[in-house]
Structures are given as structure tokens and as C-alpha cells.
Design a protein around this motif. Structure first.
Motif, PDB file in Angstrom:
ATOM      1  N   ALA A 109     -16.138 -14.476 -24.185  1.00 34.16           N
ATOM      2  CA  ALA A 109     -15.888 -14.917 -22.812  1.00 34.16           C
ATOM      3  C   ALA A 109     -16.312 -16.381 -22.646  1.00 34.16           C
ATOM      4  CB  ALA A 109     -16.640 -14.020 -21.825  1.00 34.16           C
TER       5      ALA A 109
ATOM      6  N   GLU B 155     -27.240 -20.501 -24.007  1.00 29.04           N
ATOM      7  CA  GLU B 155     -27.242 -19.199 -24.699  1.00 29.04           C
ATOM      8  C   GLU B 155     -28.682 -18.749 -24.909  1.00 29.04           C
ATOM      9  OE1 GLU B 155     -25.062 -16.664 -26.051  1.00 29.04           O
ATOM     10  OE2 GLU B 155     -27.110 -15.922 -26.293  1.00 29.04           O
TER      11      GLU B 155
ATOM     12  N   ASN C 107     -22.016 -10.652 -29.099  1.00 28.56           N
ATOM     13  CA  ASN C 107     -22.096  -9.397 -29.860  1.00 28.56           C
ATOM     14  C   ASN C 107     -21.337  -9.459 -31.183  1.00 28.56           C
ATOM     15  OD1 ASN C 107     -23.635  -8.137 -28.005  1.00 28.56           O
ATOM     16  ND2 ASN C 107     -21.990  -6.881 -27.128  1.00 28.56           N
TER      17      ASN C 107
ATOM     18  N   PRO D 276     -20.661  -2.761 -35.040  1.00 26.65           N
ATOM     19  CA  PRO D 276     -19.498  -3.064 -35.872  1.00 26.65           C
ATOM     20  C   PRO D 276     -18.316  -3.524 -35.023  1.00 26.65           C
ATOM     21  CG  PRO D 276     -19.790  -0.687 -35.639  1.00 26.65           C
ATOM     22  CD  PRO D 276     -20.944  -1.317 -34.943  1.00 26.65           C
ATOM     23  N   HIS D 277     -17.706  -4.643 -35.371  1.00 28.67           N
ATOM     24  CA  HIS D 277     -16.621  -5.210 -34.566  1.00 28.67           C
ATOM     25  C   HIS D 277     -15.330  -5.334 -35.358  1.00 28.67           C
ATOM     26  CE1 HIS D 277     -19.683  -5.950 -31.599  1.00 28.67           C
ATOM     27  NE2 HIS D 277     -18.729  -6.296 -30.761  1.00 28.67           N
ATOM     28  N   ILE D 278     -14.332  -4.592 -34.940  1.00 27.97           N
ATOM     29  CA  ILE D 278     -13.014  -4.625 -35.578  1.00 27.97           C
ATOM     30  C   ILE D 278     -12.044  -5.188 -34.562  1.00 27.97           C
ATOM     31  CG2 ILE D 278     -11.167  -3.224 -36.605  1.00 27.97           C
ATOM     32  CD1 ILE D 278     -14.416  -1.529 -36.407  1.00 27.97           C
TER      33      ILE D 278
ATOM     34  N   ASP E  87     -32.480 -19.256 -21.398  1.00 26.00           N
ATOM     35  CA  ASP E  87     -32.049 -18.174 -20.505  1.00 26.00           C
ATOM     36  C   ASP E  87     -31.641 -18.781 -19.165  1.00 26.00           C
ATOM     37  OD1 ASP E  87     -31.856 -15.973 -18.784  1.00 26.00           O
ATOM     38  OD2 ASP E  87     -33.294 -14.834 -20.001  1.00 26.00           O
ATOM     39  N   ALA E  88     -30.402 -18.493 -18.754  1.00 26.71           N
ATOM     40  CA  ALA E  88     -29.916 -19.065 -17.492  1.00 26.71           C
ATOM     41  C   ALA E  88     -30.830 -18.707 -16.332  1.00 26.71           C
ATOM     42  CB  ALA E  88     -28.508 -18.568 -17.208  1.00 26.71           C
TER      43      ALA E  88
ATOM     44  N   TYR F 117     -14.943  -3.610 -21.917  1.00 25.37           N
ATOM     45  CA  TYR F 117     -13.838  -4.404 -22.455  1.00 25.37           C
ATOM     46  C   TYR F 117     -13.933  -4.543 -23.964  1.00 25.37           C
ATOM     47  CZ  TYR F 117     -12.663  -6.525 -17.860  1.00 25.37           C
ATOM     48  OH  TYR F 117     -12.265  -6.781 -16.584  1.00 25.37           O
TER      49      TYR F 117
ATOM     50  N   MET G   9     -12.754  -6.842 -27.388  1.00 19.47           N
ATOM     51  CA  MET G   9     -12.730  -8.296 -27.606  1.00 19.47           C
ATOM     52  C   MET G   9     -11.416  -8.932 -27.157  1.00 19.47           C
ATOM     53  SD  MET G   9     -14.431  -8.751 -31.369  1.00 19.47           S
ATOM     54  CE  MET G   9     -13.685  -7.370 -32.189  1.00 19.47           C
TER      55      MET G   9
HETATM   56  P1  FAD Z   1     -21.086 -10.795 -25.273  1.00 16.68           P
HETATM   57  O1  FAD Z   1     -20.476 -10.827 -26.624  1.00 16.68           O
HETATM   58  O2  FAD Z   1     -22.115  -9.760 -24.972  1.00 16.68           O
HETATM   59  O3  FAD Z   1     -21.697 -12.232 -24.999  1.00 16.68           O
HETATM   60  C1  FAD Z   1     -22.537 -12.506 -23.916  1.00 16.68           C
HETATM   61  C2  FAD Z   1     -23.483 -13.621 -24.328  1.00 16.68           C
HETATM   62  O4  FAD Z   1     -24.205 -14.041 -23.183  1.00 16.68           O
HETATM   63  C3  FAD Z   1     -24.531 -13.165 -25.349  1.00 16.68           C
HETATM   64  O5  FAD Z   1     -24.572 -14.077 -26.416  1.00 16.68           O
HETATM   65  C4  FAD Z   1     -25.833 -13.165 -24.546  1.00 16.68           C
HETATM   66  O6  FAD Z   1     -26.972 -13.476 -25.324  1.00 16.68           O
HETATM   67  C5  FAD Z   1     -25.559 -14.249 -23.541  1.00 16.68           C
HETATM   68  N1  FAD Z   1     -26.370 -14.116 -22.332  1.00 16.68           N
HETATM   69  C6  FAD Z   1     -26.534 -13.019 -21.572  1.00 16.68           C
HETATM   70  N2  FAD Z   1     -27.356 -13.275 -20.531  1.00 16.68           N
HETATM   71  C7  FAD Z   1     -27.708 -14.573 -20.642  1.00 16.68           C
HETATM   72  C8  FAD Z   1     -28.549 -15.421 -19.883  1.00 16.68           C
HETATM   73  N3  FAD Z   1     -29.193 -14.988 -18.793  1.00 16.68           N
HETATM   74  N4  FAD Z   1     -28.703 -16.707 -20.284  1.00 16.68           N
HETATM   75  C9  FAD Z   1     -28.085 -17.169 -21.401  1.00 16.68           C
HETATM   76  N5  FAD Z   1     -27.278 -16.403 -22.156  1.00 16.68           N
HETATM   77  C10 FAD Z   1     -27.087 -15.114 -21.780  1.00 16.68           C
HETATM   78  N6  FAD Z   1     -14.669  -4.757 -29.216  1.00 16.68           N
HETATM   79  C11 FAD Z   1     -13.578  -4.694 -30.023  1.00 16.68           C
HETATM   80  O7  FAD Z   1     -12.526  -5.250 -29.684  1.00 16.68           O
HETATM   81  N7  FAD Z   1     -13.635  -4.066 -31.246  1.00 16.68           N
HETATM   82  C12 FAD Z   1     -14.758  -3.454 -31.693  1.00 16.68           C
HETATM   83  O8  FAD Z   1     -14.788  -2.899 -32.800  1.00 16.68           O
HETATM   84  C13 FAD Z   1     -15.915  -3.481 -30.858  1.00 16.68           C
HETATM   85  N8  FAD Z   1     -17.051  -2.887 -31.252  1.00 16.68           N
HETATM   86  C14 FAD Z   1     -18.143  -2.895 -30.434  1.00 16.68           C
HETATM   87  C15 FAD Z   1     -19.291  -2.251 -30.860  1.00 16.68           C
HETATM   88  C16 FAD Z   1     -20.410  -2.238 -30.037  1.00 16.68           C
HETATM   89  C17 FAD Z   1     -21.650  -1.519 -30.486  1.00 16.68           C
HETATM   90  C18 FAD Z   1     -20.379  -2.888 -28.777  1.00 16.68           C
HETATM   91  C19 FAD Z   1     -21.576  -2.861 -27.881  1.00 16.68           C
HETATM   92  C20 FAD Z   1     -19.240  -3.542 -28.360  1.00 16.68           C
HETATM   93  C21 FAD Z   1     -18.103  -3.553 -29.185  1.00 16.68           C
HETATM   94  N9  FAD Z   1     -16.943  -4.210 -28.792  1.00 16.68           N
HETATM   95  C22 FAD Z   1     -15.820  -4.155 -29.610  1.00 16.68           C
HETATM   96  C23 FAD Z   1     -16.853  -4.952 -27.520  1.00 16.68           C
HETATM   97  C24 FAD Z   1     -17.224  -6.435 -27.694  1.00 16.68           C
HETATM   98  O9  FAD Z   1     -18.573  -6.525 -28.111  1.00 16.68           O
HETATM   99  C25 FAD Z   1     -17.032  -7.157 -26.353  1.00 16.68           C
HETATM  100  O10 FAD Z   1     -15.676  -7.083 -25.971  1.00 16.68           O
HETATM  101  C26 FAD Z   1     -17.423  -8.631 -26.434  1.00 16.68           C
HETATM  102  O11 FAD Z   1     -18.721  -8.797 -26.899  1.00 16.68           O
HETATM  103  C27 FAD Z   1     -17.337  -9.231 -25.068  1.00 16.68           C
HETATM  104  O12 FAD Z   1     -17.645 -10.592 -25.114  1.00 16.68           O
HETATM  105  P2  FAD Z   1     -18.519 -11.254 -23.961  1.00 16.68           P
HETATM  106  O13 FAD Z   1     -18.504 -12.693 -24.227  1.00 16.68           O
HETATM  107  O14 FAD Z   1     -18.062 -10.736 -22.642  1.00 16.68           O
HETATM  108  O15 FAD Z   1     -19.974 -10.625 -24.141  1.00 16.68           O
END
Ligand code: FAD
Ligand code: UDP
Length: 416
Positions: free
Chosen positions: A26, A46, A54, A71-73, A233-234, A386, A388
Motif C-alpha cells: 500500500a 516505517e 508483510n 508465506p506470500h504467494i 512510528d507514526a 485484502y 496483495m
Molecule cells: P502491510 O504489508 O502490513 O504493511 C504495513 C506497513 O506499515 C508495515 O511495514 C508496518 O510496519 C507499517 N506500519 C504500521 N503501523 C505503523 C506506524 N504506526 N508507523 C510506521 N509504520 C507503520 N496476500 C496474498 O496475495 N498472497 C498470500 O499468499 C498472502 N499470504 C499472507 C499470509 C499471512 C500470514 C498474512 C498475514 C497475509 C498474507 N497476505 C497474502 C496478505 C498480504 O500480507 C497483504 O495483502 C499485504 O501485506 C497488504 O499490504 P499493506 O501495505 O496494506 O500492509
């Protein structure tokens, strides 16, 4: 070029047009788009010690590429999202296969025609498969809830078996709830599939970044206009201002280093955390990961084995199947699901979707409506389940809005 890292204390906030909190898909996709398409200078904050959210992966002590946050696929039917990511990495095709360990016997998940033969024997399975095809059609997907609504005794037999042997215990471990208690969209992710196709996903594009996800994020965030502050941390660097002192008072400004920041702020962390949990914490599930390395080439027959009737952990993943890495040893990872009770030591992995929690989340989201430059985005900030690809698509949409507004503003300014 490489990613530009800075210490937050050295940052002059006047140097930036936009602030992004979080460096998962995101945050990273919106940051890159703003930097590239509108020449905006973007500061990423971050809280972890590394980028990638993740998706972060790294080589462990045995030299095996492992995923540190589950695990992320990558799988999608969204050609735009996949083509976007292809700019930053080569990809290897990977079709994910999952087996359920059913008291020591392996059976494909999603439960399909092949699983039926293992569960019921060839002859009985043949009859049951015919019944399924007559009722739903061949090569169709049927959720466990739909199957359980059927009155036909044969279909009930299948439904009862799948419910008890695939969904019940796994769901109790994963959510601390029965399948009836979780939102129907959760179990619908893994429908019964009237097919011989053993793959976990049937999407058009499926694969893994050739050098791993971290390398992809490094490429995405290596841009002259992007600066990243790790370990920041924000919630500790944002100073929130509100319209009044009431509990439901709306956000009126976010100050950073003493100044109200007027450019876009893309926030991808949990919203309850930002507001210091003033309405109570949003419920999440967390995970613990336990890694084991073996001096064997492979430990499992496929990428993931789900433990649907035994064990305390939900599943084991063997990364080498997913990454195509060749090595004489292997690392596997067991996942233990936990209640999320301590934001200091745990990570909120899964929002627990239901009407009550969604309403709780909405209360937080409403606080942000009054601040047009604040954009909550992503799995945490939107309290959604959601994948990825969905996040990449949403980030591209939001970035387009911001970029168009910025470019229109810049054109207007130059006409004056
Ligand atoms: P995130 O990846 O969670 O990123 C958020 C970031 O914000 C993190 O780095 C965090 O440290 C940072 N952050 C949070 N709060 C603060 C703050 N206050 N200050 C500063 N930084 C902050 N999706 C798939 O398509 N295929 C898969 O196989 C799959 N497997 C998964 C397995 C697991 C166990 C999990 C939990 C999820 C899986 N997903 C998978 C979903 C995928 O992880 C998410 O779609 C993706 O991470 C979303 O991206 P994001 O940027 O919204 O969130
Ligand atoms: N599920 C299950 N047994 C399985 C696989 C999935 O009960 O063998 C249920 C469980 O409730 C799980 C949900 O289906 O949380 C979604 O599974 P998915 O594999 O999509 O979960 P994720 O990979 O997102 O953790």
C-alpha cells in the motif's frame, strides 16, 4: 541507485510534498507513483527495521530464503497490478499446492474430486461427484456454507465430512471461532472445487519475484524523490489536532515536526493505533512463526501442508517449493495463531471481520473524514482481508487521484 534511508531527526519536513506511513505494498506503490508521475518528494515513515511490510523476506542462517511475516504467494486476475509489479522484478511461475494432513494421509485443499476419492474411496466418490456435478455443475466452486444448506443426504454427507475434517478445527485454531462464527467471506476463500485441479488458486497470473520480495521493494523504493525513515512510528512523530475536545471530535490537522502537514498523508497502519485506541482496540488475530531447518533437500511434498484435524499449529510452509531455490538443506515454518492482546510485542495480522468490528472500525474512520489530505489505505488502515494484488490495485487508484490533483494544482499555479 539504492534506497535512500535517513534518520527521522535529520529530516526537514519542508523538503517533502507527501508523507507515507508504512512500506508494504500500500505504502510503497503510492510512494513510487507520486515520486515518479508527479515528481513529488515523498517521505516514508516505517516503524520496522526494514521495508516491505508483510512481504519482507531474507536469507536465514542456513542460506534459505524465508518469509518473515507469513508465506506470500502472488496470484491475481488483475493484469494491471501484475504488470505494474513486473517493472520492479523478474518473476518465476509458481502454482501453489496445499495438502491437508488428515490423520497422516495427505488430501488436496481446496477439497476436490481427488480429495473425495481419498476420503470416501473411489466407488463412493464416483457417486458423490456425480451428485455434485448434477447439483452445481462440473468445474464449479461451492462454499462450505452453500454445501451445508443442501437437503440431499449425499450432499449432506460431503458437507459434514468437509466441515468436520477441513474447516472446523483449522478455523478454531486460526480464529478462535467456529466456521459458523467467522464471516462467510473467510471460509469462502477456500471453496470445495468440483474439479481435478489441485492448485490452491486458479488465477491467471501466479508467481514469485525471482530474487524475492525484499529485492522487489528495494527496486520500487530506489528513487531520487523517495526517502525512507526506518524504526520510526507514526504515532510518536505525528501530533494530531482535533476540531474540539469531545471523544468523537474529528481530526483537523496532523502536525509533523511542529507544522501542520498540508500535502497528502497516506496512512497504512492500524487506525485504532493512530488514535491511541480511544474507542478501545480493534480486534485482530496475531501469529507466531517457528522455523526449523533440516539437512534434507525437502521435508514436505508441496509448498504448504494444512493441519486440519491435529496439531496446535495451523500449517507448515516449506519455502523452497515456492521460491524454486536449490540447496542441500531446507527450512520449514510452523504458524501458530494467537489472540492479539499486546501491540508492544505482537503484530496485528488479520482483522476479525464481522458487523460489530466493522462498526467499531467505522467509528475510527469517521474521525479522519474531515481531513481531506489524509488517506487510510491497506489491509490494516481499512481493516480488511485484502490479498496483495488488491492492495496494489487500490494503491494505483489512490496514487492516480493524488497525482492528478497535484499535477492540476501545479498547472494552475504556473498559469497564474
Ligand atoms: P502491510 O504489508 O502490513 O504493511 C504495513 C506497513 O506499515 C508495515 O511495514 C508496518 O510496519 C507499517 N506500519 C504500521 N503501523 C505503523 C506506524 N504506526 N508507523 C510506521 N509504520 C507503520 N496476500 C496474498 O496475495 N498472497 C498470500 O499468499 C498472502 N499470504 C499472507 C499470509 C499471512 C500470514 C498474512 C498475514 C497475509 C498474507 N497476505 C497474502 C496478505 C498480504 O500480507 C497483504 O495483502 C499485504 O501485506 C497488504 O499490504 P499493506 O501495505 O496494506 O500492509
Ligand atoms: N480454512 C480451513 N481449512 C483449510 C484452509 C482454510 O478451515 O484447510 C479456512 C480458515 O478459516 C481460514 C480460511 O479458510 O482462515 C481462509 O483460508 P486461507 O488459506 O485463504 O487463509 P490465509 O492464507 O489468508 O491465512
Amino acid at each position: 541507485m539504492a534506497v535512500q534511508y535517513s534518520d527521522f531527526t535529520d529530516i526537514d519536513i519542508n523538503d517533502f510534498d507527501a508523507v507515507v506511513v508504512g512500506s508494504g505494498f500500500a505504502g510503497a506503490v503510492t510512494a513510487r507513483e507520486m515520486a515518479e508521475r508527479a515528481d513529488m518528494r515523498v517521505l516514508i515513515i516505517e516503524k520496522r527495521a526494514q521495508i516491505g511490510g508483510n512481504m519482507y523476506d531474507e536469507y536465514d542462517e542456513a542460506g534459505i530464503l524465508v518469509h518473515r511475516y507469513g508465506p506470500h504467494i502472488f496470484h491475481t486476475n488483475d493484469g494491471r497490478a501484475f504488470n505494474y509489479l513486473r517493472q520492479f522484478s523478474g518473476w518465476i511461475g509458481y502454482q501453489h499446492n496445499v495438502l491437508a494432513d488428515w490423520y497422516g494421509t495427505y488430501m488436496p485443499v481446496p477439497f476436490n474430486k481427488n480429495s473425495m476419492e481419498i476420503a470416501f474411496g473411489k466407488e463412493r466418490a464416483e457417486h458423490l461427484i456425480e451428485k455434485l456435478i448434477d447439483t452445481f455443475g462440473d468445474e464449479r466452486k461451492v462454499t462450505i456454507n452453500e454445501l451445508r444448506e443442501q437437503d440431499d443426504p449425499d450432499l449432506r454427507e460431503i458437507a459434514d465430512f468437509v466441515y468436520k475434517n477441513v474447516f472446523l478445527y483449522y478455523t478454531q485454531k486460526q480464529w478462535g471461532l467456529t466456521p459458523e462464527e467467522v464471516d462467510p467471506s473467510v471460509t469462502a476463500r477456500v471453496p470445495v472445487f468440483i474439479s481435478r485441479d489441485n492448485r490452491y488458486f486458479q488465477d491467471q497470473y501466479q508467481g514469485m519475484p525471482v530474487k524475492g520480495y525484499t529485492a522487489l521493494f528495494e527496486e520500487m523504493l530506489s528513487h531520487d524523490n523517495i526517502e525512507v525513515c526506518l524504526n520510526t512510528d507514526a504515532t510518536s512523530v505525528f501530533d494530531l489536532e482535533f476540531a474540539d475536545t469531545s471523544e468523537d471530535a474529528q481530526l483537523s490537522a496532523i502536525k509533523i515536526k511542529g507544522q501542520a502537514f498540508e500535502g497528502p498523508i497516506v496512512y497504512t497502519g492500524p487506525l485504532d493505533e493512530l488514535f491511541l485506541a480511544r474507542f478501545g482496540r480493534l480486534p485482530y488475530r496475531s501469529l507466531d512463526f517457528v522455523y526449523e531447518t533440516y539437512d534434507e533437500e525437502y521435508k514436505l511434498p508441496c509448498g504448504t501442508v494444512n493441519f486440519t484435524v491435529t496439531e496446535d499449529y495451523t500449517r507448515i510452509t516449506e519455502f523452497k517449493h515456492m521460491t524454486a531455490q536449490k540447496a542441500p538443506s531446507t527450512t520449514i515454518m510452523k504458524e501458530y495463531s494467537r489472540a492479539y492482546t499486546d501491540p508492544e510485542t505482537q503484530i496485528p495480522y488479520y482483522a476479525i471481520i464481522n458487523d460489530e468490528n466493522n462498526a467499531h472500525y467505522e467509528r475510527y474512520r469517521r474521525l479522519t473524514e474531515s481531513l481531506p489530505n489524509f488517506h487510510p489505505l491497506g489491509r490494516l488502515a481499512e481493516y480488511r482481508y485484502y490479498n496483495m494484488d488488491k492492495i496494489v490495485g487500490l494503491a494505483l487508484d489512490l496514487a492516480r487521484e493524488i497525482v492528478d490533483a497535484h499535477n492540476a494544482g501545479a498547472a494552475g499555479a504556473s498559469e497564474k
